[in-house]
Design a protein around this motif. Structure first.
Motif, PDB file in Angstrom:
ATOM      1  N   SER A 193       9.744  -1.053   1.021  1.00 26.37           N
ATOM      2  CA  SER A 193      10.058  -2.384   0.497  1.00 26.37           C
ATOM      3  C   SER A 193       8.827  -3.292   0.436  1.00 26.37           C
ATOM      4  CB  SER A 193      11.139  -3.034   1.358  1.00 26.37           C
ATOM      5  OG  SER A 193      10.645  -3.261   2.663  1.00 26.37           O
ATOM      6  N   GLY A 194       7.672  -2.780   0.863  1.00 27.21           N
ATOM      7  CA  GLY A 194       6.441  -3.564   0.806  1.00 27.21           C
ATOM      8  C   GLY A 194       6.123  -4.323   2.079  1.00 27.21           C
ATOM      9  N   GLN A 195       7.032  -4.292   3.060  1.00 28.33           N
ATOM     10  CA  GLN A 195       6.761  -4.955   4.339  1.00 28.33           C
ATOM     11  C   GLN A 195       5.837  -4.082   5.174  1.00 28.33           C
ATOM     12  OE1 GLN A 195      10.705  -5.357   5.928  1.00 28.33           O
ATOM     13  NE2 GLN A 195      10.927  -7.433   5.125  1.00 28.33           N
ATOM     14  N   TRP A 196       5.193  -4.705   6.156  1.00 33.04           N
ATOM     15  CA  TRP A 196       4.315  -3.971   7.056  1.00 33.04           C
ATOM     16  C   TRP A 196       5.032  -3.688   8.366  1.00 33.04           C
ATOM     17  CZ3 TRP A 196      -0.278  -1.833   5.896  1.00 33.04           C
ATOM     18  CH2 TRP A 196      -0.881  -2.230   4.713  1.00 33.04           C
ATOM     19  N   GLY A 253      -1.974   1.055   1.812  1.00 39.14           N
ATOM     20  CA  GLY A 253      -0.702   1.342   2.450  1.00 39.14           C
ATOM     21  C   GLY A 253      -0.759   1.547   3.946  1.00 39.14           C
ATOM     22  N   ARG A 266       2.683   0.217   5.343  1.00 34.57           N
ATOM     23  CA  ARG A 266       3.544  -0.491   4.408  1.00 34.57           C
ATOM     24  C   ARG A 266       4.803   0.341   4.187  1.00 34.57           C
ATOM     25  NH1 ARG A 266       1.724  -4.601   0.847  1.00 34.57           N
ATOM     26  NH2 ARG A 266      -0.431  -3.866   0.994  1.00 34.57           N
ATOM     27  N   ALA A 291      -2.621   3.477  -0.538  1.00 32.35           N
ATOM     28  CA  ALA A 291      -1.189   3.777  -0.485  1.00 32.35           C
ATOM     29  C   ALA A 291      -0.893   5.178  -1.002  1.00 32.35           C
ATOM     30  CB  ALA A 291      -0.405   2.736  -1.282  1.00 32.35           C
ATOM     31  N   ASP A 333      -1.580  -4.335  -2.858  1.00 36.86           N
ATOM     32  CA  ASP A 333      -0.567  -3.274  -2.833  1.00 36.86           C
ATOM     33  C   ASP A 333      -1.171  -1.879  -2.898  1.00 36.86           C
ATOM     34  OD1 ASP A 333       1.407  -5.187  -2.683  1.00 36.86           O
ATOM     35  OD2 ASP A 333       1.872  -5.126  -4.826  1.00 36.86           O
ATOM     36  N   ASP A 345      -0.440  -9.557   4.962  1.00 39.38           N
ATOM     37  CA  ASP A 345       0.288 -10.128   3.843  1.00 39.38           C
ATOM     38  C   ASP A 345      -0.600 -10.388   2.624  1.00 39.38           C
ATOM     39  OD1 ASP A 345      -1.008 -12.171   5.293  1.00 39.38           O
ATOM     40  OD2 ASP A 345       0.463 -13.684   4.685  1.00 39.38           O
TER      41      ASP A 345
END
Length: 175
Positions: free
Chosen positions: A148-151, A90, A145, A38, A87, A83
């Motif tokens: 907001s952390g969504q893909w 990225g 990513r 990330a 984290d 999912d």
């Protein structure tokens, strides 16, 4: 081509191709996934997943591998569980490379090539590699990513003229 697909949890990448004519060297296409950190999404990949490897955490799995293209339906299948990716990652770039053991071979020289990317029963991408017919490898998708952390998914079929090792080193470079 770009798509607004967000919040993607799990995808399946599938490729197919025809076997080579009798007496010719085998057509061998491979799915390659490169996972990037990330904090450096355009640097070197953290790891690669392809025919003789798997992700360290089991989130990227090559479910089916073919060296010839023989059989019905899709010859090679990879599952990516976005999912479940930590984290610290990225970006994931997915490509397809043609093994070049017996001389240079392009997508245009391999019969009935196709790639399909599915999320459940929803098709995110279907392509026949015609736009990259003179290439020996191609990036087919990028997952990144969001803040907001969504893909999010971006279809990105672009060709390369490189053997699999060289392709893996540059497939995630900025366009």
């Amino acid at each position: 081509m770009s798509t607004p697909n967000k919040d993607i949890d799990k995808v399946e990448i599938r490729i197919k191709w025809d076997p080579s004519p009798h007496g010719e060297p085998a057509n061998d296409l491979d799915i390659i996934a490169a996972t990037y950190p990330a904090d450096a999404p355009y640097g070197s990949p953290s790891y690669l997943v392809h025919f003789d490897s798997r992700s360290p955490d089991g989130t990227i799995t090559l479910n089916r591998d073919s060296r010839t293209g023989q059989g019905f339906g899709f010859d090679e299948v990879m599952t990516i569980e976005l999912d479940r990716l930590a984290d610290t990652y990225g970006r994931v770039v997915v490509g397809v490379a043609i093994q070049q053991r017996e001389g240079r071979k392009t997508f245009g020289e391999v019969g009935s090539t196709a790639v399909q990317i599915l999320e459940g029963y929803t098709s995110l991408l279907e392509d026949d590699f015609a736009s990259v017919a003179r290439s020996t490898a191609a990036v087919v998708a990028e997952f990144s990513r969001t803040g907001s952390g969504q893909w999010a998914f971006r279809a990105d079929v672009r060709g390369f003229d490189a053997e699999p090792d060289a392709f893996a080193a540059v497939m995630g470079d900025r366009v």
